[in-house]
Design a protein around this motif. Structure first.
Motif, PDB file in Angstrom:
ATOM      1  N   ARG A   1       0.513   1.153   7.292  1.00  0.00           N
ATOM      2  CA  ARG A   1      -0.486   1.786   6.417  1.00  0.00           C
ATOM      3  C   ARG A   1      -1.870   1.172   6.514  1.00  0.00           C
ATOM      4  NH1 ARG A   1       4.441   2.517   3.317  1.00  0.00           N
ATOM      5  NH2 ARG A   1       4.366   0.337   2.727  1.00  0.00           N
TER       6      ARG A   1
ATOM      7  N   ASP B   1      -5.605   2.204  -4.325  1.00  0.00           N
ATOM      8  CA  ASP B   1      -4.786   1.293  -3.538  1.00  0.00           C
ATOM      9  C   ASP B   1      -4.482   0.046  -4.365  1.00  0.00           C
ATOM     10  OD1 ASP B   1      -3.585  -0.243  -1.662  1.00  0.00           O
ATOM     11  OD2 ASP B   1      -5.341  -0.483  -0.381  1.00  0.00           O
TER      12      ASP B   1
ATOM     13  N   ARG C   1       0.796  -1.226   0.000  1.00  0.00           N
ATOM     14  CA  ARG C   1       0.000   0.000   0.000  1.00  0.00           C
ATOM     15  C   ARG C   1       0.832   1.280   0.000  1.00  0.00           C
ATOM     16  NH1 ARG C   1      -4.710   0.151   4.130  1.00  0.00           N
ATOM     17  NH2 ARG C   1      -6.146   0.238   2.415  1.00  0.00           N
TER      18      ARG C   1
ATOM     19  N   SER D   1      -0.545   3.691  -2.481  1.00  0.00           N
ATOM     20  CA  SER D   1      -1.839   4.309  -2.167  1.00  0.00           C
ATOM     21  C   SER D   1      -1.667   5.556  -1.313  1.00  0.00           C
ATOM     22  CB  SER D   1      -2.754   3.314  -1.464  1.00  0.00           C
ATOM     23  OG  SER D   1      -2.556   3.333  -0.070  1.00  0.00           O
ATOM     24  N   LEU D   2      -0.537   5.629  -0.626  1.00  0.00           N
ATOM     25  CA  LEU D   2      -0.260   6.792   0.201  1.00  0.00           C
ATOM     26  C   LEU D   2      -0.026   8.035  -0.662  1.00  0.00           C
ATOM     27  CD1 LEU D   2       0.462   7.552   3.233  1.00  0.00           C
ATOM     28  CD2 LEU D   2       2.823   7.394   2.480  1.00  0.00           C
TER      29      LEU D   2
END
Lengths: 540, 344
Positions: free
Chosen positions: A404, A175, A164, A167-168
């Motif tokens: 995360r 994601d 992930r 996705s940050l």
């Protein structure tokens, strides 16, 4: 098994083929894929299309209507998961994620850019689920689902560790872990999985843990550690198993029962629980904290996870404590209660030593061993001698899932800083929420995938090497069982002077236990600082 | 390939309007019919898409946690990056939608021999995106003066602010210039950054070319052909009040501008431009991280095949008894069971 190139032989180029990505087929070669799931393991879980096959073969022995199965599966999942629908629709290909993936950084393969990994699926989505794609085809990035496309999915959804990190950085929170999870679910519908995922999942389903340790052996192994601890400090811990009426059920990944250096972390749990006199029990039925079902499908995840609550209910405990593990905690935090709750037969966890009520686990009723220990330390319930870890210069690797998928940053740091005098952080864009994956998560920690693992782990190793060179760091602490196993291999490869530890091994080293004999070594039999001579005279 | 296709498409659109109005005299079609259809398609399309997303449930709480969770009372929570309540989540979304929080984290990698990796400062994408979106917003608000009578005060205020630097006559709007620069930057980076060029599809270039041309024609009408604003306003108000009129003598550049804007409106709901709506529904951003202390129900949760403790004990009873592990049924109580009875 493929030969792994030496670090100085490893070629990493971030170039691009002359052909567009749709016209560049996936090439399987030893070292870049994991062995396929064995028929017996698929059968054990009742998964479709069990058979023997190899990614290197032309014919993957798919069911004749495989295409229909996949497309129906896609439709079903688009209707069930808003995340999937949204992530298929809204990517603008801004490229912010491109160089955030450890596999892209370490392999240079453009299809390891998260955006392209998702496009592998998106291109088929466009073709079959959007009007423009149906009419204009390739002109709008749509393509037919062919066997080559399916093979490409198999390659790249098993070259993603669902960490992930991308996705940050995505401005819309797309994601890739979610996309990969959908991709793997679809692949599973036609019998495409890797054995390192489906084997442990099958073991866990029938035997209670990934490694397939049977109940009597599980007990034996834990008792072996009891002997080991006694040799270190003369204290004999008394763990119990499957005991009804205990206050707490303790569940940790079976990897720590089985292999170094996780075993030392497990010894740490035993020592801590003994010292504080916790009324707890192990279970041989729910003897697995991890969940390789998560790397198969939501359904298998739920099937494996169900044992935790079922066993807690059968034994009549008040709540559950979970050990140090990565993806286990993503499952517990984000899925468990929704999948297998409500756990209305349990109580909100209250630490019997400090009286602290863990309201942050009010419905799951399961707390993390590190938050439990942090609370003990904060309340002065542990006598600690951090100088026993003075031979270690420590840094901390945030495991992706607790980072995360939970936000578990301060608890482990608080504990480490209380049990170690020497601690140095890695650079900010490689830790906490920006942490880099070990490169071997989500079931990719197998030997045949070693070259890709060493590539994927490069960003993590690179940051460790940085603090190793700068501060003399020789210890990499983690709270994940897979990390303990795979970072060891990664350090051997990239930064050989660094050793991997679990946080509770460090705790146990520092823990001053009532009635213990003077310690001359740490749990590994290494002489404690100032004891170098003493230990040489002893036969440890 | 994608670039050429998109460029040709935009040129074709320009030509269509140029020939349609300039040669064939289809002023009503390009001035009223197409824009009316476009408005309907835009509004209907956006609503349709959002409802379509909304039809799929959110079975699990999957926020990407980007800061310290809510935990022990003495550990401060990062409420904006790891929200645990609705209000905190709104805060996170505000940062995300208005300031592009996630994009602000962006870095750029470098690799050297060794191999050694570095991550460098890279905020240009964030800056250009922010500039682009805000200028676009201001330009949209400024255009409200064509649709309102009297023109609301805030439109005047924004115009005054925007035209602060009096350059030439009519005064140059700052946002026009920044908008064109930002679009150009977004296009150029797509062309020269190898990763980006490799992943770009025709539908990535098309909106950029379209916006660039919309900007250019808009600037031409305002600063060069100096279109008659009164007539444009008559046309605009005509459309939204369902009493369409097409005043004579507006000039073909304006029609091209209007036709491209109509294209954008029609294109919007069916394209990646829907990211504008999607961000609000993105489950990794718009959910609080509260699933350990608040129960959530998956609407399609269904029973699954599990391996029960009873099955497990049946399988291992002998070994368990021998090892001194407690069992529910002693050996003489339990029926003899086949090994692996639960497999398959």
């Amino acid at each position: 098994m493929a030969k792994v190139p030496k670090p100085n032989e490893l070629v990493i180029e971030h170039g691009f083929p002359q052909t567009g990505w749709m016209d560049t087929p996936a090439v399987f070669r030893p070292g870049n894929f994991s062995y396929p799931g064995k028929a017996k393991n698929l059968q054990a879980l009742g998964l479709p299309n069990p058979r023997e096959w190899s990614p290197l073969d032309e014919d993957w022995k798919l069911p004749s209507n495989w295409k229909q199965i996949i497309l129906e599966g896609m439709r079903e999942r688009l209707d069930k998961f808003r995340s999937f629908k949204i992530f298929m629709d809204i990517c603008v290909r801004c490229g912010a994620c491109a160089d955030k993936c450890h596999f892209y950084l370490g392999s240079g393969d453009p299809k390891n850019m998260p955006v392209l990994r998702a496009e592998l699926l998106r291109s088929v989505y466009r073709k079959d689920f959007s009007l423009a794609g149906r009419i204009m085809g390739k002109m709008v990035g749509a393509r037919d689902l062919t066997e080559d496309v399916l093979k490409e999915w198999f390659m790249y959804f098993f070259q993603c560790t669902e960490c992930r990190r991308c996705s940050l950085f995505c401005p819309y929170g797309i994601d890739t872990a979610e996309v990969t999870m959908m991709g793997r679910e679809l692949l599973n519908l036609v019998g495409l999985n890797i054995d390192w995922v489906v084997g442990p999942a099958a073991n866990c389903f029938n035997n209670g843990n990934h490694l397939g340790i049977q109940p009597h052996a599980f007990k034996d192994m834990i008792e072996f550690f009891v002997d080991e601890i006694e040799a270190v400090n003369g204290i004999r811990c008394e763990p119990t198993f499957n005991r009804k009426g205990a206050e707490v059920l303790f569940i940790t990944p079976s990897g720590d029962v089985f292999a170094d250096p996780g075993t030392y972390t497990l010894m740490g749990y035993l020592m801590l629980f003994h010292q504080i006199g916790l009324d707890y029990t192990w279970s041989t039925y729910a003897s697995e904290g991890g969940n390789f079902g998560m790397f198969t499908s939501h359904e298998v995840m739920k099937r494996l996870n169900s044992k935790m609550y079922a066993e807690a209910k059968r034994l009549g405990v008040k709540y559950i404590i979970g050990g140090e593990c990565g993806h286990m905690w993503r499952v517990i935090n984000q899925y468990m209660d929704t999948m297998n709750g409500p756990a209305d037969f349990l109580e909100v966890p209250v630490s019997p030593m400090t009286g602290t009520r863990f309201d942050n686990a009010a419905t799951t009723k399961m707390i993390h061993i590190v938050e439990f220990t942090a609370d003990l330390i904060k309340n002065g319930k542990l006598k600690l001698d951090p100088s026993r870890n003075d031979h270690l210069v420590t840094t901390y690797h945030d495991s992706c899932n607790p980072a995360r998928g939970m936000g578990f940053f301060e608890e482990p740091r608080y504990v480490i800083k209380n049990v170690c005098n020497n601690f140095h952080e890695m650079p900010p864009n490689t830790i906490r929420e920006q942490t880099f994956c070990c490169g071997s998560g989500s079931g990719l920690n197998n030997d045949e995938f070693m070259e890709m693992r060493m590539r994927g782990g490069l960003p993590r190793a690179n940051a460790v090497r940085h603090v190793h060179d700068l501060h003399g760091v020789n210890t990499l602490a983690t709270i994940c069982a897979i990390d303990r196993a795979v970072l060891t291999a990664l350090m051997d490869y990239w930064v050989p002077d660094v050793t991997v530890y679990g946080v509770h091994e460090l705790v146990a080293n520092a823990l001053v236990m009532d009635g213990e004999t003077e310690r001359t070594t740490d749990l590994r039999g290494e002489p404690l600082p100032g004891m170098e001579e003493d230990s040489e005279n002893e036969d440890v | 390939m994608g670039i050429r296709f998109s460029l040709v498409a935009v040129v074709a659109l320009v030509l269509a309007a140029f020939l349609g109005v300039g040669t064939a005299g289809l002023n009503h079609f390009f001035g009223v019919t197409v824009p009316s259809i476009a408005l309907v398609v835009f509004l209907g399309g956006v609503v349709f898409r959002v409802l379509k997303w909304g039809r799929s449930p959110v079975p699990f709480r999957i926020p990407t946690t980007a800061g310290q969770q809510k935990t022990l009372s003495w550990i401060p929570q990062n409420k904006l990056d790891n929200p645990s309540t609705k209000m905190q989540t709104v805060g996170r979304m505000v940062l995300e939608v208005l300031l592009f929080r996630s994009l602000f984290r962006n870095t750029k990698f470098e690799i050297e021999k060794g191999p050694k990796l570095y991550y460098q400062w890279e905020k240009w994408l964030w800056l250009a995106s922010l500039a682009f979106h805000y200028c676009f917003l201001v330009i949209l608000i400024r255009h409200l003066r064509f649709f309102t009578d009297p023109v609301p005060f805030f439109v005047h205020d924004i115009e005054r602010l925007d035209g602060f630097f009096q350059v030439g006559l009519p005064g140059l709007y700052l946002t026009d210039a920044i908008f064109m620069l930002a679009v150009t930057y977004l296009l150029i980076r797509r062309l020269i950054i190898p990763q980006l060029r490799y992943i770009s599809l025709p539908q990535d270039y098309f909106p950029l070319f379209l916006l660039f041309t919309i900007g250019t024609t808009g600037i031409l009408t305002r600063y060069f052909t100096k279109v008659d604003l009164i007539k444009v306003k008559q046309l605009a108000i005509g459309i939204i009040s369902f009493h369409p009129v097409v005043p004579e003598g507006i000039g073909v550049i304006f029609f091209i501008h209007l036709f491209l804007v109509s294209t954008l409106l029609i294109y919007f709901p069916f394209s990646k431009l829907m990211h504008a709506g999607g961000i609000f529904l993105s489950p990794t951003r718009n959910l609080p991280n509260d699933s350990r202390f608040k129960r959530h129900v998956n609407p399609w949760n269904y029973p699954v095949k599990v391996h029960t403790y009873a099955e497990y004990e049946d399988h291992f009873r002998e070994k368990m008894v021998e090892a001194g592990l407690p069992v529910e049924k002693e050996l003489d109580e339990a029926p003899v069971t086949a090994q692996n009875s639960t497999e398959g």
